[in-house]
Design a protein around this motif. Sequence first.
Motif, PDB file in Angstrom:
ATOM      1  N   ARG A 334      16.678  79.682 -49.046  1.00  0.00           N
ATOM      2  CA  ARG A 334      16.077  78.593 -48.272  1.00  0.00           C
ATOM      3  C   ARG A 334      15.123  79.129 -47.212  1.00  0.00           C
ATOM      4  O   ARG A 334      13.946  78.746 -47.162  1.00  0.00           O
ATOM      5  CB  ARG A 334      17.181  77.746 -47.633  1.00  0.00           C
ATOM      6  N   TRP A 335      15.602  80.038 -46.377  1.00  0.00           N
ATOM      7  CA  TRP A 335      14.773  80.513 -45.276  1.00  0.00           C
ATOM      8  C   TRP A 335      13.722  81.509 -45.742  1.00  0.00           C
ATOM      9  O   TRP A 335      12.661  81.642 -45.125  1.00  0.00           O
ATOM     10  CB  TRP A 335      15.638  81.101 -44.169  1.00  0.00           C
ATOM     11  N   ALA A 461      13.073  73.154 -46.224  1.00  0.00           N
ATOM     12  CA  ALA A 461      14.018  73.218 -45.111  1.00  0.00           C
ATOM     13  C   ALA A 461      14.939  72.004 -45.094  1.00  0.00           C
ATOM     14  O   ALA A 461      16.142  72.122 -44.825  1.00  0.00           O
ATOM     15  CB  ALA A 461      13.259  73.323 -43.787  1.00  0.00           C
ATOM     16  N   VAL A 462      14.399  70.830 -45.400  1.00  0.00           N
ATOM     17  CA  VAL A 462      15.184  69.594 -45.342  1.00  0.00           C
ATOM     18  C   VAL A 462      16.039  69.414 -46.588  1.00  0.00           C
ATOM     19  O   VAL A 462      17.254  69.156 -46.512  1.00  0.00           O
ATOM     20  CB  VAL A 462      14.252  68.380 -45.157  1.00  0.00           C
ATOM     21  N   ALA A 465      18.944  72.017 -47.151  1.00  0.00           N
ATOM     22  CA  ALA A 465      19.949  72.134 -46.088  1.00  0.00           C
ATOM     23  C   ALA A 465      21.334  71.846 -46.665  1.00  0.00           C
ATOM     24  O   ALA A 465      21.546  70.822 -47.321  1.00  0.00           O
ATOM     25  CB  ALA A 465      19.623  71.163 -44.963  1.00  0.00           C
ATOM     26  N   GLY A 466      22.253  72.756 -46.437  1.00  0.00           N
ATOM     27  CA  GLY A 466      23.614  72.563 -46.924  1.00  0.00           C
ATOM     28  C   GLY A 466      23.843  72.968 -48.364  1.00  0.00           C
ATOM     29  O   GLY A 466      24.978  72.904 -48.853  1.00  0.00           O
ATOM     30  N   ASP A 467      22.801  73.403 -49.073  1.00  0.00           N
ATOM     31  CA  ASP A 467      22.967  73.838 -50.460  1.00  0.00           C
ATOM     32  C   ASP A 467      23.506  75.271 -50.458  1.00  0.00           C
ATOM     33  O   ASP A 467      22.830  76.200 -50.015  1.00  0.00           O
ATOM     34  CB  ASP A 467      21.622  73.771 -51.199  1.00  0.00           C
ATOM     35  N   ARG A 471      21.939  79.722 -49.627  1.00  0.00           N
ATOM     36  CA  ARG A 471      22.384  80.407 -48.418  1.00  0.00           C
ATOM     37  C   ARG A 471      22.474  81.904 -48.640  1.00  0.00           C
ATOM     38  O   ARG A 471      22.513  82.383 -49.782  1.00  0.00           O
ATOM     39  CB  ARG A 471      23.752  79.847 -47.999  1.00  0.00           C
TER      40      ARG A 471
END
Length: 484
Positions: A334-335, A461-462, A465-467, A471
């Motif tokens: 993600r990041w 980012a949106v 999130a939480g996936d 991570r």
Amino acid sequence: MTAPSGRGAPDRRRAALVVLCFVQFMLVLDDTVVNVALHSIQSDLGFSTGNLTWVANAYFLAFGGLLLLCGRLADLVGRRRIFLWGVTLFGVASLLCGIAQEPWLLVTGRFAQGAGAAMASPAALALITLLFPGREERAKALSIWGAIAGLGGTTGVVISGALTGLASWRWIFLINLPVVAVTLVLLPRLVGESRTDRPARLDIPGAVLGTGAIVSLVYGLLQTDRSGWTELTVLGPVLLAVALGIVFVAVEARTAEPLIPLSFLSVRIRAVSNGAGLLFTAAFFSLSFLLMLHLQTVLGYGPLEAGVGYLPYGAGILTGVWCSSRVVVRFGLRWTLVLAFLIGAGGLLLLSGVSANDGYVTGVLPGMLVVSFGSGLGFPALAIAGVHGTDEENAGLGSAVLNSVQQIGGAVGLAVLVTVATRRSEELTGSVGPLRAATEGFSHTLTIAAGLLALGAVLIAVLLAGDNAARPETDRKEASREPA
């Protein structure tokens, strides 16, 4: 199910990765290598100006249009087998292009090259995915894959200019033959066959509809270099592609063994990364074209000089690719993707500030290095996300979807953003002069492309999130130990 037998032998896996990556280098190279040689080809074979574009477009059309079909065939028939068939076809077609004496023979050879590439590219990526199943080792393997592919895209102009200037344009095709020969000898010794053992049939209606939709879309977009968006030559194929796409979705929802199971994109990280990948490739494919145009029209570089001036772009990509696997492991997909999109956007904005009076070192080079680093950081991460969770059942399909997204995104970027730049320049030429007008068109379009990448960063980012799949590795391990 059967998997590549080289999986258990580290030395064989590394050797196989090298062979597969250099085939991808060859395939990407041939997407761009003809651009410098077009003038010589036209003079030797007597192409008309209108038909000359088909030397490039035939490859692009076949490659982009046949990816989904060939990716699924690889899963069903065998990934190594489809890869070797594709490389063989590509080699025969390269020979045909190299000895062509008539325009129609060269265009036929280019179409066959594209078909061979559509067979070999997704099968190769699927083999790499299965040879390196671990998250960290897959990230490293796909980073190497991205680096070699990036070099193919950035060195095509240099190689084409050198071969055309020092020998003949025919060598830009004949140079493929040693790579093909070595691959056909080595790869069967390095990688075993890989395919699904589950009895399955090819979804013929889905294959016809899906291939027809992509071919029609790409064809329509390719016509924008000669026609306006409202003209039938562009609007007709695009509308046909939309209609075929709608029918394709309806048919796939009702088919027992669809070409693309709708559940395939229900995996959030694959759906989001492929969607954002359209924006990423649209921005970077158009940048490559516009940057080369800027070097030649505004700075006055010749083809070979412009190619050499483009080499730092390849160096930036390599640096970004080298960092990509490390950043993915440390910070997660993600990041990594958000960072890559934002760095790319920053580089595009830096380039958009170039004026007609700026030179190469002080004007073009800083932005080129920033944006190429973002590109190198992002493409391997998009590949890792695009094939996340694929296995022996659907590795070829995942690779084909990823490649199709890149081809469609590139076509859309070239059609839309390059057209915006051209029309902006035409509007200003009479009032500010041709050099400043060309620079204004370049800057205006890169600002739009930067906006697309910023939008992509926000969406990633949106939506991710939480996936858990997006991570970092340490966070995923901790999440797996948490009680349900």
